[in-house]
Design a protein around this motif. Structure first.
Motif, mmCIF file in Angstrom:
data_model
loop_
_atom_site.group_PDB
_atom_site.id
_atom_site.type_symbol
_atom_site.label_atom_id
_atom_site.label_comp_id
_atom_site.label_asym_id
_atom_site.label_seq_id
_atom_site.Cartn_x
_atom_site.Cartn_y
_atom_site.Cartn_z
ATOM 1 N N VAL A 1 0.821 -1.199 0.000
ATOM 2 C CA VAL A 1 0.000 0.000 0.000
ATOM 3 C C VAL A 1 0.861 1.257 0.000
ATOM 4 N N MET A 2 0.268 2.340 -0.498
ATOM 5 C CA MET A 2 0.886 3.669 -0.482
ATOM 6 C C MET A 2 -0.187 4.689 -0.130
ATOM 7 N N GLU A 3 0.235 5.782 0.500
ATOM 8 C CA GLU A 3 -0.702 6.856 0.780
ATOM 9 C C GLU A 3 -1.271 7.409 -0.529
ATOM 10 N N THR A 4 -2.582 7.644 -0.527
ATOM 11 C CA THR A 4 -3.271 8.090 -1.732
ATOM 12 C C THR A 4 -2.699 9.398 -2.270
ATOM 13 N N MET A 5 -2.360 10.317 -1.370
ATOM 14 C CA MET A 5 -1.821 11.607 -1.792
ATOM 15 C C MET A 5 -0.503 11.440 -2.546
ATOM 16 N N PHE A 6 0.348 10.519 -2.060
ATOM 17 C CA PHE A 6 1.615 10.289 -2.736
ATOM 18 C C PHE A 6 1.389 9.648 -4.098
ATOM 19 N N VAL A 7 0.423 8.738 -4.180
ATOM 20 C CA VAL A 7 0.103 8.100 -5.467
ATOM 21 C C VAL A 7 -0.361 9.154 -6.468
ATOM 22 N N LEU A 8 -1.189 10.098 -6.008
ATOM 23 C CA LEU A 8 -1.646 11.174 -6.891
ATOM 24 C C LEU A 8 -0.479 12.041 -7.361
ATOM 25 N N LEU A 9 0.418 12.379 -6.430
ATOM 26 C CA LEU A 9 1.597 13.184 -6.784
ATOM 27 C C LEU A 9 2.469 12.451 -7.791
ATOM 28 N N ALA A 10 2.731 11.177 -7.521
ATOM 29 C CA ALA A 10 3.576 10.391 -8.418
ATOM 30 C C ALA A 10 2.927 10.218 -9.788
ATOM 31 N N SER A 11 1.626 9.966 -9.807
ATOM 32 C CA SER A 11 0.940 9.749 -11.087
ATOM 33 C C SER A 11 0.956 11.015 -11.935
ATOM 34 N N TRP A 12 0.904 12.192 -11.279
ATOM 35 C CA TRP A 12 0.976 13.452 -12.022
ATOM 36 C C TRP A 12 2.349 13.597 -12.685
ATOM 37 N N VAL A 13 3.420 13.301 -11.933
ATOM 38 C CA VAL A 13 4.773 13.406 -12.491
ATOM 39 C C VAL A 13 4.991 12.332 -13.556
ATOM 40 N N LEU A 14 4.416 11.149 -13.335
ATOM 41 C CA LEU A 14 4.609 10.039 -14.262
ATOM 42 C C LEU A 14 3.958 10.280 -15.615
ATOM 43 N N GLN A 15 3.057 11.251 -15.698
ATOM 44 C CA GLN A 15 2.489 11.597 -17.002
ATOM 45 C C GLN A 15 3.529 12.235 -17.910
ATOM 46 N N LEU A 16 4.581 12.789 -17.292
ATOM 47 C CA LEU A 16 5.597 13.513 -18.054
ATOM 48 C C LEU A 16 6.957 12.838 -18.037
ATOM 49 N N ALA A 17 7.152 11.871 -17.139
ATOM 50 C CA ALA A 17 8.497 11.318 -16.937
ATOM 51 C C ALA A 17 8.444 9.819 -16.707
ATOM 52 N N SER A 18 9.596 9.190 -16.860
ATOM 53 C CA SER A 18 9.727 7.757 -16.600
ATOM 54 C C SER A 18 9.742 7.515 -15.091
ATOM 55 N N PRO A 19 9.558 6.275 -14.646
ATOM 56 C CA PRO A 19 9.651 5.975 -13.212
ATOM 57 C C PRO A 19 10.976 6.421 -12.598
ATOM 58 N N GLU A 20 12.079 6.182 -13.312
ATOM 59 C CA GLU A 20 13.394 6.588 -12.786
ATOM 60 C C GLU A 20 13.507 8.109 -12.670
ATOM 61 N N MET A 21 13.035 8.811 -13.684
ATOM 62 C CA MET A 21 13.066 10.270 -13.656
ATOM 63 C C MET A 21 12.145 10.812 -12.568
ATOM 64 N N THR A 22 10.998 10.168 -12.380
ATOM 65 C CA THR A 22 10.062 10.580 -11.332
ATOM 66 C C THR A 22 10.700 10.471 -9.955
#
Length: 218
Positions: A98-119
């Motif tokens: 599990v992960m905190e929902t807020m962090f998932v939202l933050l990560a998913s926003w960055v992941l729209q523009l970048a790779s997992p490593e770049m994120t």
């Protein structure tokens, strides 16, 4: 004539001193801004050079980010609801946990523009740089800031990325609390808890102490 000339000299000196006083803070701010930019770039380079030997948690986060990037939000919510979690404050991110929902939202926003490593690199580097900025605002020397962050990065951004981001936000919340900006301080503390729930324990200890000191000392 001599009196006029003599009386004009102190005025010129005052103007010169006031000009120097204005220029000095600007130069210091520029130097500090450049130092923070160099820190951000150095952290970005370090994170982007990371591989599977960097840390166990780094590998886990990359897998988390890959799942978040490839899975629609509705499906993540549905999977979490299927195991009784709902969607707040945690989301189930298969296959690890599990992960905190807020962090998932933050990560998913960055992941729209970048790779997992770049994120990972962007989130980690930004967290470290902002923490350095806040420590400098509290008057710590650069040597103290570097020593603190060498330890903090090992415990947090290099391993527990969520905790690192949340802890940096807690530091900013404390800074607002010191300046008697109570509303923004509480908002930042709550946002930090939504990034990593354990920081709520820190806030519950620190905030009553600050308010008690304010009542006692005025």
């Amino acid at each position: 004539t001599f009196c006029r000339k003599g009386s004009a000299e102190p005025g010129r000196m005052r103007d010169k001193n006031s000009t120097n006083a204005k220029v000095k803070p600007v130069k210091l701010a520029n130097v500090q801004g450049l130092a923070l930019l160099l820190i951000w770039l150095a952290c970005m380079a370090a994170f982007l050079c990371a591989d599977s030997t960097f840390s166990y948690d780094y590998v886990a986060y990359i897998e988390y980010f890959e799942t978040i990037q490839q899975t629609p939000w509705s499906e993540l919510v549905q999977q979490s609801s299927g195991i009784g979690l709902g969607w707040f404050p945690f989301l189930w991110i298969p296959p690890r946990g599990v992960m905190e929902t807020m962090f998932v939202l933050l990560a998913s926003w960055v992941l729209q523009l970048a790779s997992p490593e770049m994120t990972y690199a962007l989130l980690g580097s930004t967290s470290i740089t902002l923490r350095c900025h806040q420590l400098r605002r509290w008057g710590l020397s650069w040597l103290q800031v570097i020593m603190i962050n060498c330890y903090a990065i090992t415990l947090m951004e290099a391993n527990a990325l969520r905790l690192g981001c949340a802890f940096t936000m807690v530091l900013f919340a404390v800074g607002h609390l010191e300046r008697r900006k109570d509303v923004s301080s509480v908002i930042l503390a709550l946002l930090a808890a939504l990034l990593h729930l354990q920081t709520l324990a820190i806030s519950c200890m620190v905030w009553p102490l600050f308010w008690a000191r304010r009542v006692l000392l005025g």
